[in-house]
Design a protein around this motif. Structure first.
Motif, PDB file in Angstrom:
ATOM      1  N   LYS A 422      47.129  29.175   5.358  1.00 62.10           N
ATOM      2  CA  LYS A 422      47.226  29.875   6.642  1.00 62.10           C
ATOM      3  C   LYS A 422      47.048  31.386   6.433  1.00 62.10           C
ATOM      4  CE  LYS A 422      50.545  30.867  10.045  1.00 62.10           C
ATOM      5  NZ  LYS A 422      51.961  31.008  10.031  1.00 62.10           N
ATOM      6  N   ASN A 423      47.685  31.895   5.354  1.00 66.38           N
ATOM      7  CA  ASN A 423      47.580  33.325   5.081  1.00 66.38           C
ATOM      8  C   ASN A 423      46.150  33.727   4.727  1.00 66.38           C
ATOM      9  OD1 ASN A 423      50.236  33.560   5.634  1.00 66.38           O
ATOM     10  ND2 ASN A 423      50.933  33.594   3.510  1.00 66.38           N
ATOM     11  N   ALA A 424      45.470  32.836   3.987  1.00 66.08           N
ATOM     12  CA  ALA A 424      44.058  33.125   3.672  1.00 66.08           C
ATOM     13  C   ALA A 424      43.245  33.133   4.966  1.00 66.08           C
ATOM     14  CB  ALA A 424      43.520  32.080   2.708  1.00 66.08           C
ATOM     15  N   ASP A 425      43.602  32.211   5.903  1.00 64.36           N
ATOM     16  CA  ASP A 425      42.903  32.172   7.200  1.00 64.36           C
ATOM     17  C   ASP A 425      43.184  33.424   8.017  1.00 64.36           C
ATOM     18  OD1 ASP A 425      41.761  29.805   6.610  1.00 64.36           O
ATOM     19  OD2 ASP A 425      43.170  28.557   7.746  1.00 64.36           O
ATOM     20  N   ILE A 426      44.451  33.873   7.949  1.00 63.01           N
ATOM     21  CA  ILE A 426      44.800  35.109   8.673  1.00 63.01           C
ATOM     22  C   ILE A 426      43.951  36.262   8.122  1.00 63.01           C
ATOM     23  CG2 ILE A 426      46.631  36.835   8.967  1.00 63.01           C
ATOM     24  CD1 ILE A 426      48.627  34.507   9.115  1.00 63.01           C
ATOM     25  N   ALA A 427      43.821  36.277   6.779  1.00 71.32           N
ATOM     26  CA  ALA A 427      43.060  37.351   6.135  1.00 71.32           C
ATOM     27  C   ALA A 427      41.590  37.294   6.544  1.00 71.32           C
ATOM     28  CB  ALA A 427      43.202  37.237   4.618  1.00 71.32           C
ATOM     29  N   VAL A 428      41.034  36.060   6.619  1.00 70.18           N
ATOM     30  CA  VAL A 428      39.611  35.962   6.977  1.00 70.18           C
ATOM     31  C   VAL A 428      39.417  36.345   8.450  1.00 70.18           C
ATOM     32  CG1 VAL A 428      39.354  33.531   7.680  1.00 70.18           C
ATOM     33  CG2 VAL A 428      37.526  34.643   6.467  1.00 70.18           C
ATOM     34  N   ARG A 440      39.085  40.542   3.196  1.00 68.93           N
ATOM     35  CA  ARG A 440      40.428  41.100   3.394  1.00 68.93           C
ATOM     36  C   ARG A 440      41.393  40.282   2.553  1.00 68.93           C
ATOM     37  NH1 ARG A 440      38.055  44.601   4.752  1.00 68.93           N
ATOM     38  NH2 ARG A 440      37.993  45.798   6.681  1.00 68.93           N
ATOM     39  N   TYR A 441      42.314  41.005   1.903  1.00 62.25           N
ATOM     40  CA  TYR A 441      43.348  40.344   1.113  1.00 62.25           C
ATOM     41  C   TYR A 441      44.594  40.272   1.984  1.00 62.25           C
ATOM     42  CZ  TYR A 441      40.189  40.757  -2.747  1.00 62.25           C
ATOM     43  OH  TYR A 441      39.097  40.627  -3.551  1.00 62.25           O
ATOM     44  N   TYR A 442      45.219  39.115   1.994  1.00 59.60           N
ATOM     45  CA  TYR A 442      46.361  38.924   2.880  1.00 59.60           C
ATOM     46  C   TYR A 442      47.459  39.947   2.599  1.00 59.60           C
ATOM     47  CZ  TYR A 442      50.553  37.038   4.929  1.00 59.60           C
ATOM     48  OH  TYR A 442      51.699  36.913   5.634  1.00 59.60           O
ATOM     49  N   SER A 443      48.000  40.492   3.664  1.00 65.58           N
ATOM     50  CA  SER A 443      49.155  41.379   3.517  1.00 65.58           C
ATOM     51  C   SER A 443      50.143  40.995   4.608  1.00 65.58           C
ATOM     52  CB  SER A 443      48.713  42.830   3.653  1.00 65.58           C
ATOM     53  OG  SER A 443      49.503  43.479   4.596  1.00 65.58           O
ATOM     54  N   GLN A 444      51.416  41.277   4.360  1.00 64.66           N
ATOM     55  CA  GLN A 444      52.414  40.849   5.347  1.00 64.66           C
ATOM     56  C   GLN A 444      52.258  41.598   6.661  1.00 64.66           C
ATOM     57  OE1 GLN A 444      56.229  40.937   3.507  1.00 64.66           O
ATOM     58  NE2 GLN A 444      55.830  39.028   2.412  1.00 64.66           N
ATOM     59  N   ASP A 445      51.563  42.744   6.614  1.00 66.20           N
ATOM     60  CA  ASP A 445      51.310  43.468   7.865  1.00 66.20           C
ATOM     61  C   ASP A 445      50.532  42.602   8.848  1.00 66.20           C
ATOM     62  OD1 ASP A 445      52.515  45.484   6.604  1.00 66.20           O
ATOM     63  OD2 ASP A 445      50.690  46.662   6.208  1.00 66.20           O
ATOM     64  N   PHE A 446      49.665  41.744   8.274  1.00 62.84           N
ATOM     65  CA  PHE A 446      48.874  40.867   9.142  1.00 62.84           C
ATOM     66  C   PHE A 446      49.795  39.991   9.979  1.00 62.84           C
ATOM     67  CE2 PHE A 446      45.031  40.557   6.020  1.00 62.84           C
ATOM     68  CZ  PHE A 446      44.907  41.935   6.077  1.00 62.84           C
ATOM     69  N   ASP A 447      50.829  39.527   9.302  1.00 66.69           N
ATOM     70  CA  ASP A 447      51.808  38.683  10.001  1.00 66.69           C
ATOM     71  C   ASP A 447      52.438  39.454  11.140  1.00 66.69           C
ATOM     72  OD1 ASP A 447      51.668  36.259   8.941  1.00 66.69           O
ATOM     73  OD2 ASP A 447      53.344  36.476   7.525  1.00 66.69           O
ATOM     74  N   ARG A 448      52.779  40.687  10.811  1.00 72.87           N
ATOM     75  CA  ARG A 448      53.428  41.523  11.827  1.00 72.87           C
ATOM     76  C   ARG A 448      52.495  41.682  13.032  1.00 72.87           C
ATOM     77  NH1 ARG A 448      54.818  45.782   8.231  1.00 72.87           N
ATOM     78  NH2 ARG A 448      55.793  44.259   6.872  1.00 72.87           N
ATOM     79  N   ALA A 449      51.216  41.918  12.721  1.00 68.24           N
ATOM     80  CA  ALA A 449      50.239  42.090  13.802  1.00 68.24           C
ATOM     81  C   ALA A 449      50.190  40.837  14.665  1.00 68.24           C
ATOM     82  CB  ALA A 449      48.869  42.379  13.210  1.00 68.24           C
ATOM     83  N   ILE A 450      50.289  39.696  14.004  1.00 69.76           N
ATOM     84  CA  ILE A 450      50.251  38.431  14.766  1.00 69.76           C
ATOM     85  C   ILE A 450      51.480  38.323  15.658  1.00 69.76           C
ATOM     86  CG2 ILE A 450      50.438  35.923  14.492  1.00 69.76           C
ATOM     87  CD1 ILE A 450      48.534  36.215  12.121  1.00 69.76           C
ATOM     88  N   GLN A 451      52.626  38.671  15.077  1.00 67.88           N
ATOM     89  CA  GLN A 451      53.865  38.630  15.867  1.00 67.88           C
ATOM     90  C   GLN A 451      53.746  39.532  17.088  1.00 67.88           C
ATOM     91  OE1 GLN A 451      56.094  36.446  15.580  1.00 67.88           O
ATOM     92  NE2 GLN A 451      55.083  35.695  13.729  1.00 67.88           N
ATOM     93  N   GLN A 452      53.141  40.717  16.847  1.00 67.54           N
ATOM     94  CA  GLN A 452      52.981  41.647  17.966  1.00 67.54           C
ATOM     95  C   GLN A 452      52.092  41.043  19.043  1.00 67.54           C
ATOM     96  OE1 GLN A 452      51.564  45.228  16.115  1.00 67.54           O
ATOM     97  NE2 GLN A 452      53.620  45.825  15.446  1.00 67.54           N
TER      98      GLN A 452
END
Ligand code: C2E
Ligand code: MG
Ligand code: MG
Length: 725
Positions: A422-428, A440-452
């Motif tokens: 899932k994280n690799a998918d978020i990164a892509v 793009r390399y997965y970073s936890q910021d991506f998660d935050r962006a998704i939450q937002q």
């Protein structure tokens, strides 16, 4: 129905078919000699044999009883002879009896003789003694030589002259009372022997049947039942002794057939399982493992390489850029070939132990165990990009494939297979959002962006209910006359918060994609349309010169919502003349499904509304398709206008779009006009209409009305567009 199904059905049928109670008794019957008594066939054979023996023996008995009785009577005759012979004297005189009364009396007391009659040669009675006799001497040949009384108690025998050595006919009456009991005793004895014999024969027969018939039959039956119940692994038993008779041969043939059937079924099942496995775990098109397989493998590898060996795994998601467009415009055949080719190239570019799977339509998932001495994920990603440099040739066409890549690492970005994928998918997705053709390399910021984003969606729903969504209007002008020929309705969201301003504007670029992803754009779009049409109608009713209302339609609305009937309904409800409504759609809307797009646009056009292609020049559209769409206006994307003065390419693009539009009989409008230089350039190029911050920013209704009044007044004074500066 497949072969397993058929067998199952057959089994059910056979089980149901064994409905009679007698049949059920045989189910799972194990052979034991005592079973013989339950065997109907054995009973039938044995009873038949038993009755036959009885019949034969009865006939024999009847015959032997006669003989036996005859023998007894013959013995009586002999007794009479033996008794009489010594008792007779030597007289030959035919008138005098050779037997004295005393001798006769002795005979009666000492022997079984009861009466005697002596006849002369002329058959005349000479003398009688004791009990009277009924038998007459033989006067003719057919006269009987003996006589038996009706009650069988007496037997009379006749001795012809000379038979006892004397010239007389002598009749002796004998006591035959014990002949009958003897005969009956004989019958009894014979019957007993007969029963015993039959019983013995029957038992032996049963035993033989049991061994030669019943045991093999039960074995055959059990084998068949077992084959019906478990056709693939029947419990087949062989005969203890190899029987060479018909039954033995039949059993061997049946067993061979059952085994053959079982082998066939096993083979079919293995083949079917292989197929199911392939279908379940592999992608039919590329032959690569699918997502399910990938996740299972990833789980295994995480356990082995990461948890046990403290290693590291890279999960790489590769997504083909604009694959959908290629697929839709070039056809699925090309799309499929492209996928195959990309899959092969990825596999070739990576180490042998890398697992490459096709995770979804145009997305490949890769798992690589990163060993210290081997390339790291950045190098691997580079190899993937390099593998895409050479265009792919399909049916004499060459396609330049670009990919977006996302990378997540285990254990850094998670320890659970699904999570890492899932994280690799978020990164892509990030890579795609940020321009594609990149990594793009997965970073936890991506998660935050998704939450937002989720929060934004929740707030947007509230905004809908609480009417926080308003419309602003951006005027559009005729470049020659300077007159307002339309406005574009643009959505504004004032989101209240706890700040001292009381809230802030959320730009459409932020919330429209979220609304599109969630489908919320459909009701929002309908709201915009209704508001915009109502406003336009209202302005006309206030006496303003009529102009177009341009409303943006998202691709999601276009393909998911029933756009034609919504437009129709809104126009009817607001009573706005359709020619004063324009729908702006982007090129991507056409590309999703060209035929459907042509269809829907045709219907919209029939309603009488105008159609414009928004952000023209930025999409993937092939210009040659434009001809097929019933459109009225091309709206040059503002990015070209902005850089037209500094970038020669963009200037050329603007020029080409204007010429092309005019050649196709379309109007051309430019947006993003911020300066007089922009305006002058567009005038020179012969652009028809303009929209931009040079004239005003998008404004609410009240301001728009003020703007229009001022603008119209200025136009009337100068009849020149520049006056509105
Ligand atoms: P768009 O349809 O291309 O709208 C034009 C955008 O360019 C608007 O931004 C407008 O304010 C901006 N613009 C126009 N002239 C200039 C200029 O001279 N300089 C600059 N810097 N910007 C200019 P806005 O309002 O932020 O909208 C952005 C996008 O959001 C729109 O692009 C449209 O795609 C989408 N959008 C806005 N409202 C709606 C709506 O009601 N429905 C849908 N589906 N999309 C909407
Ligand atoms: Mg627009
Ligand atoms: Mg635009």
């Amino acid at each position: 129905m497949d072969s397993f199904g058929q067998n199952k059905a057959a089994l059910t049928q056979s089980e149901d078919g064994l409905e009679p109670v007698a049949e059920k008794r045989w189910l799972n019957l194990a052979y034991s000699p005592s079973r013989i008594w339950q065997s109907r066939i054995s009973w039938r054979i044995t009873t038949t044999v038993f009755v036959t023996i009885l019949l034969i023996q009865t006939v024999v008995l009847i015959f032997t009883v006669r003989v036996y009785e005859g023998e007894h009577l013959e013995r009586l005759r002999e007794i009479a002879h033996t008794a009489l012979a010594p008792a007779l004297n030597n007289t030959k005189e035919q008138t005098i009896s050779p037997l004295t009364r005393e001798a006769a009396a002795r005979l009666f007391t000492d022997t079984m003789v009861e009466g005697i009659a002596i006849y002369g040669l002329d058959y005349s009675v000479i003398q009688t003694y004791g009990a009277p006799t009924l038998l007459q001497p033989k006067m003719s040949a057919d006269m009987p030589a003996s006589y038996r009384s009706v009650d069988n108690k007496h037997y009379e025998v006749l001795f012809a002259p000379g038979e006892i050595g004397h010239p007389y006919n002598i009749v002796a009456r004998m006591n035959a009372a014990d002949v009958e009991p003897h005969v009956i005793g004989h019958i009894h004895q014979t019957l007993w022997i007969l029963f015993f014999m039959s019983g013995l024969v029957t038992s032996i027969l049963m035993l033989i049947l049991s061994l030669w018939l019943l045991e093999p039959m039960i074995l055959l039956r059990n084998n068949l039942l077992s084959a019906a119940k478990n056709p693939e692994a029947p419990d087949i038993k062989n005969l203890k002794k190899d029987m060479q008779d018909e039954i033995g041969i039949a059993i061997r043939i049946a067993n061979d057939l059952i085994r053959q059937n079982a082998n066939n079924l096993k083979r079919l099942r293995t083949q079917a399982e292989d197929r199911i496995h392939r279908l379940a775990y592999f992608d039919g098109l590329t032959g690569l493992p699918n997502r399910t397989f990938f996740l299972e493998k990833l789980n295994e590898s995480i356990k082995q390489k990461v948890v046990e060996q403290d290693g590291k795994i890279a999960v790489i998601s590769v997504d083909i850029d604009h694959f959908k467009d290629i697929n839709d415009t070039m056809g699925h055949e090309i799309g499929d070939k492209l996928l195959e080719a990309v899959g092969k190239r990825i596999v070739k570019s990576l180490p042998e132990d890398a697992v490459v799977a096709r995770a979804s339509a145009d997305e490949f998932s890769i798992m690589v165990h990163l060993k210290p001495e081997q390339p790291d994920s950045a190098v691997l990603v580079e190899r993937i990009f390099t593998a895409m440099v050479e265009p792919v040739s399909i049916l004499q066409e060459r396609f330049q494939v670009r990919v977006s890549v996302g990378v997540a690492h285990c254990p850094d970005d998670g320890l659970e297979a699904r999570q890492i994928l899932k994280n690799a998918d978020i990164a892509v997705n990030r890579a795609k959002e940020e321009g594609r053709d990149t990594v793009r390399y997965y970073s936890q910021d991506f998660d935050r962006a998704i939450q937002q984003r989720f929060q934004l969606l929740r707030d947007l729903r509230i905004a809908m209910d609480q009417k926080q969504l308003r419309l602003h209007y951006h005027p559009q002008f005729d470049l020659k006359t300077g007159q307002v020929i339309g406005v574009e309705a643009l959505l504004r969201w004032w989101r209240p918060d706890n700040s001292k301003e009381g809230g802030k504007f959320i730009p459409p670029v932020e919330f429209i994609p979220v609304a599109e992803q969630s489908g919320l754009i459909v009701p929002i779009g309908e709201y915009v349309m209704r508001e915009a049409c109502e406003a336009n109608k209202r302005w006309q009713q206030r006496g303003l010169p009529p102009f177009r209302m341009a409303v943006n339609i998202s691709g999601v609305q276009f393909h998911r919502g029933d756009i034609v009937s919504i437009v129709d309904t809104v126009l009817k409800e607001t009573q706005l003349d359709p020619r004063w409504l324009e729908l702006e759609v982007t090129e991507s809307v056409f590309m999703e499904n060209m035929q459907i797009a042509i269809d829907i646009l045709g219907k919209l056009h029939q309603l009488g509304v105008e159609l414009a292609v928004d952000d023209f020049g930025t999409g993937y559209s092939s210009l040659s398709y434009l001809r097929q769409f019933p459109i009225d206006r091309l709206k040059i994307d503002q990015s070209f206008i902005r850089s037209a003065l500094t970038n020669i390419d963009d200037r050329m693009i603007v020029r080409i779009i204007i010429t092309l539009g005019h050649n196709l009989g379309l109007k051309v409008i430019a947006e993003g006009v911020e300066t007089s230089d922009h305006e002058n350039f567009l005038k020179e190029e012969g652009c028809d209409e303009v929209q931009g911050f040079k004239y005003t920013k998008p404004i609410p209704e009240e301001e728009l009305l003020e703007f229009l009044v001022a603008h119209n007044r200025a136009i009337a004074k100068n009849s020149k567009l520049s006056v509105i500066e």
